[in-house]
Design a protein around this motif. Sequence first.
Motif, PDB file in Angstrom:
ATOM      1  N   ASN A 185       0.807  -1.206   0.000  1.00  0.00           N
ATOM      2  CA  ASN A 185       0.000   0.000   0.000  1.00  0.00           C
ATOM      3  C   ASN A 185       0.848   1.267   0.000  1.00  0.00           C
ATOM      4  O   ASN A 185       0.384   2.323  -0.418  1.00  0.00           O
ATOM      5  CB  ASN A 185      -0.977  -0.017   1.177  1.00  0.00           C
ATOM      6  N   THR A 186       2.091   1.172   0.449  1.00  0.00           N
ATOM      7  CA  THR A 186       3.002   2.312   0.331  1.00  0.00           C
ATOM      8  C   THR A 186       3.262   2.620  -1.136  1.00  0.00           C
ATOM      9  O   THR A 186       3.308   3.795  -1.546  1.00  0.00           O
ATOM     10  CB  THR A 186       4.333   2.021   1.051  1.00  0.00           C
ATOM     11  N   VAL A 187       3.398   1.589  -1.952  1.00  0.00           N
ATOM     12  CA  VAL A 187       3.575   1.796  -3.394  1.00  0.00           C
ATOM     13  C   VAL A 187       2.282   2.312  -4.015  1.00  0.00           C
ATOM     14  O   VAL A 187       2.276   3.288  -4.781  1.00  0.00           O
ATOM     15  CB  VAL A 187       4.003   0.488  -4.082  1.00  0.00           C
ATOM     16  N   ARG A 188       1.171   1.683  -3.687  1.00  0.00           N
ATOM     17  CA  ARG A 188      -0.103   2.040  -4.319  1.00  0.00           C
ATOM     18  C   ARG A 188      -0.471   3.507  -4.086  1.00  0.00           C
ATOM     19  O   ARG A 188      -0.951   4.180  -4.997  1.00  0.00           O
ATOM     20  CB  ARG A 188      -1.211   1.142  -3.754  1.00  0.00           C
ATOM     21  N   LYS A 189      -0.247   4.009  -2.869  1.00  0.00           N
ATOM     22  CA  LYS A 189      -0.702   5.364  -2.569  1.00  0.00           C
ATOM     23  C   LYS A 189       0.130   6.435  -3.264  1.00  0.00           C
ATOM     24  O   LYS A 189      -0.297   7.589  -3.349  1.00  0.00           O
ATOM     25  CB  LYS A 189      -0.756   5.596  -1.058  1.00  0.00           C
ATOM     26  N   HIS A 190       1.310   6.054  -3.766  1.00  0.00           N
ATOM     27  CA  HIS A 190       2.126   7.021  -4.503  1.00  0.00           C
ATOM     28  C   HIS A 190       1.948   6.898  -6.009  1.00  0.00           C
ATOM     29  O   HIS A 190       2.625   7.588  -6.775  1.00  0.00           O
ATOM     30  CB  HIS A 190       3.596   6.872  -4.108  1.00  0.00           C
ATOM     31  N   LEU A 191       1.044   6.035  -6.423  1.00  0.00           N
ATOM     32  CA  LEU A 191       0.712   5.880  -7.836  1.00  0.00           C
ATOM     33  C   LEU A 191      -0.784   6.080  -8.034  1.00  0.00           C
ATOM     34  O   LEU A 191      -1.433   5.379  -8.804  1.00  0.00           O
ATOM     35  CB  LEU A 191       1.124   4.484  -8.323  1.00  0.00           C
ATOM     36  N   SER A 192      -1.343   7.048  -7.328  1.00  0.00           N
ATOM     37  CA  SER A 192      -2.793   7.218  -7.321  1.00  0.00           C
ATOM     38  C   SER A 192      -3.173   8.689  -7.199  1.00  0.00           C
ATOM     39  O   SER A 192      -2.460   9.481  -6.574  1.00  0.00           O
ATOM     40  CB  SER A 192      -3.399   6.437  -6.145  1.00  0.00           C
ATOM     41  N   ALA A 193      -4.335   9.006  -7.757  1.00  0.00           N
ATOM     42  CA  ALA A 193      -4.881  10.351  -7.621  1.00  0.00           C
ATOM     43  C   ALA A 193      -5.934  10.427  -6.525  1.00  0.00           C
ATOM     44  O   ALA A 193      -6.509  11.503  -6.296  1.00  0.00           O
ATOM     45  CB  ALA A 193      -5.497  10.785  -8.956  1.00  0.00           C
ATOM     46  N   VAL A 226      -5.095   1.204   5.507  1.00  0.00           N
ATOM     47  CA  VAL A 226      -6.307   0.493   5.107  1.00  0.00           C
ATOM     48  C   VAL A 226      -6.794   1.066   3.777  1.00  0.00           C
ATOM     49  O   VAL A 226      -7.040   2.269   3.652  1.00  0.00           O
ATOM     50  CB  VAL A 226      -7.404   0.609   6.181  1.00  0.00           C
ATOM     51  N   SER A 227      -6.888   0.223   2.763  1.00  0.00           N
ATOM     52  CA  SER A 227      -7.263   0.663   1.414  1.00  0.00           C
ATOM     53  C   SER A 227      -6.336   1.765   0.899  1.00  0.00           C
ATOM     54  O   SER A 227      -6.745   2.617   0.102  1.00  0.00           O
ATOM     55  CB  SER A 227      -8.722   1.131   1.367  1.00  0.00           C
ATOM     56  N   SER A 228      -5.097   1.762   1.362  1.00  0.00           N
ATOM     57  CA  SER A 228      -4.092   2.760   0.970  1.00  0.00           C
ATOM     58  C   SER A 228      -4.489   4.172   1.376  1.00  0.00           C
ATOM     59  O   SER A 228      -4.057   5.150   0.765  1.00  0.00           O
ATOM     60  CB  SER A 228      -3.813   2.696  -0.537  1.00  0.00           C
ATOM     61  N   GLY A 229      -5.325   4.280   2.415  1.00  0.00           N
ATOM     62  CA  GLY A 229      -5.607   5.564   3.040  1.00  0.00           C
ATOM     63  C   GLY A 229      -6.158   6.648   2.145  1.00  0.00           C
ATOM     64  O   GLY A 229      -5.559   7.724   2.058  1.00  0.00           O
ATOM     65  N   PRO A 230      -7.321   6.480   1.503  1.00  0.00           N
ATOM     66  CA  PRO A 230      -7.852   7.572   0.668  1.00  0.00           C
ATOM     67  C   PRO A 230      -8.152   8.846   1.449  1.00  0.00           C
ATOM     68  O   PRO A 230      -8.077   9.942   0.890  1.00  0.00           O
ATOM     69  CB  PRO A 230      -9.131   6.979   0.055  1.00  0.00           C
ATOM     70  N   THR A 231      -8.458   8.717   2.732  1.00  0.00           N
ATOM     71  CA  THR A 231      -8.767   9.913   3.533  1.00  0.00           C
ATOM     72  C   THR A 231      -7.816  10.110   4.701  1.00  0.00           C
ATOM     73  O   THR A 231      -8.021  11.004   5.522  1.00  0.00           O
ATOM     74  CB  THR A 231     -10.211   9.829   4.079  1.00  0.00           C
ATOM     75  N   VAL A 232      -6.773   9.279   4.784  1.00  0.00           N
ATOM     76  CA  VAL A 232      -5.853   9.351   5.927  1.00  0.00           C
ATOM     77  C   VAL A 232      -4.408   9.380   5.414  1.00  0.00           C
ATOM     78  O   VAL A 232      -3.919   8.372   4.902  1.00  0.00           O
ATOM     79  CB  VAL A 232      -6.041   8.159   6.889  1.00  0.00           C
TER      80      VAL A 232
END
Length: 421
Positions: A155-163, A194-200
């Motif tokens: 999820n560390t990778v996912r959150k840096h490849l997302s809008a 959790v879920s790559s933190g969309p709000t956190v």
Amino acid sequence: MTIDPKPFFEGLFRAAVAAADPKKTVRTHLPARPRGRTIVVGAGKGAAQMAQAFEEAWDGPIEGMVVTRYGYGAPTTRIEVVEAAHPVPDAAGREGARRLLQCVEGLTEDDLVVALVCGGGSALLPAPPPSLTLDDEIAVNEALLASGAPISAMNTVRKHLSAIKGGRLAAAAHPARVVSLIVSDIPGDNPALVSSGPTVPDPATRQDALAVIETWNLALPEAALRHLKSPQADAPKSDDPRFAGNEVHVIASAARSLEAAAAEAERHGVTPAILSDAMEGEAREVGQVHAAIAREVALRDRPFRKPVLILSGGETTVTIRGKGGRGGRNSEFLLALALGIEDVEGIAAFAADTDGIDGSEDNAGAFADHTTAARLRAAGCDPKALLATHDAWGAFNMLGDLFVPGPTGTNVNDLRAVLVR
């Protein structure tokens, strides 16, 4: 001691899931009503049930939408439920992510955004930045899923490849207040993962993401690597003023569900022993460790005295070596454990994902005991070969020992239970 293992384990599972039931947990964490609008957004394999519970508990007007896995919907009247693909993203998920961002546009400081987030949202909300395509994000997810990396690293990778991940959904809602209600499937219960933190948001950086790629030798699309090396990949920091005044509540977790399973065991006269709610590592290796503990108890009454129920939670991983068969981390854990307890009577085991799905098939997990390996050989199969090719699903399907409860509406990670009588 006379206990029929399968019904006993099924009762433990029901108790663990009930402890994370959104109808109970959402109601006890309702925010204060705002002067303006209340917008509900969310994602995860239990997001529809969370939305349903919020509708029943909230006494004011609401609007919004959540994204869940295909087949995991629930009837709602005011919050729209959109279904998309998991664990590999698809175009429906990309459209859902776009619409969630649209839901929080143009809000004011008088408005409230309630984010209902549980495990599975990382795949359900593909939102590649402009320099990436959906195919790039799919390739990233497939590489992560096959890598054996722990969920926190993925999820560390996912959150840096997302809008939308890494706090970006909450940032887009500013100046509205955002209250996040989180059902944690992350070892350690860090809500930002959790879920790559969309709000956190969290302190992880794109350099941390690059380190994960190097450590786990991930082969990612060139476009993804270029993006991670650019400042555009930077996620909002925790001290960003756009997050001031927001609230985050972990309303259900593996720890609480394990305690509920332990209480159910005590009701049957079995002493429980919780090893940990945050176990990680290769599923087969964790299975071997649990088998060794169970053998020690069965043969020497240590470190626990019989009868005992050994419990653990967390999320193991499966590193795919070569072409993998059908299976999931819980069934692979059990097949490895079954080999480790062969011919030691009095040991039975169970492992299942609390969301109702283990891997890509329709089972949540399976049952095993000291006869599992021998029964496979009697059916003409080599259990070691099945384990080597990651076909634990095939093994337990052949024996009729799969556990198929269907979607549960929540997700607090895995429940593993070993009974030594």
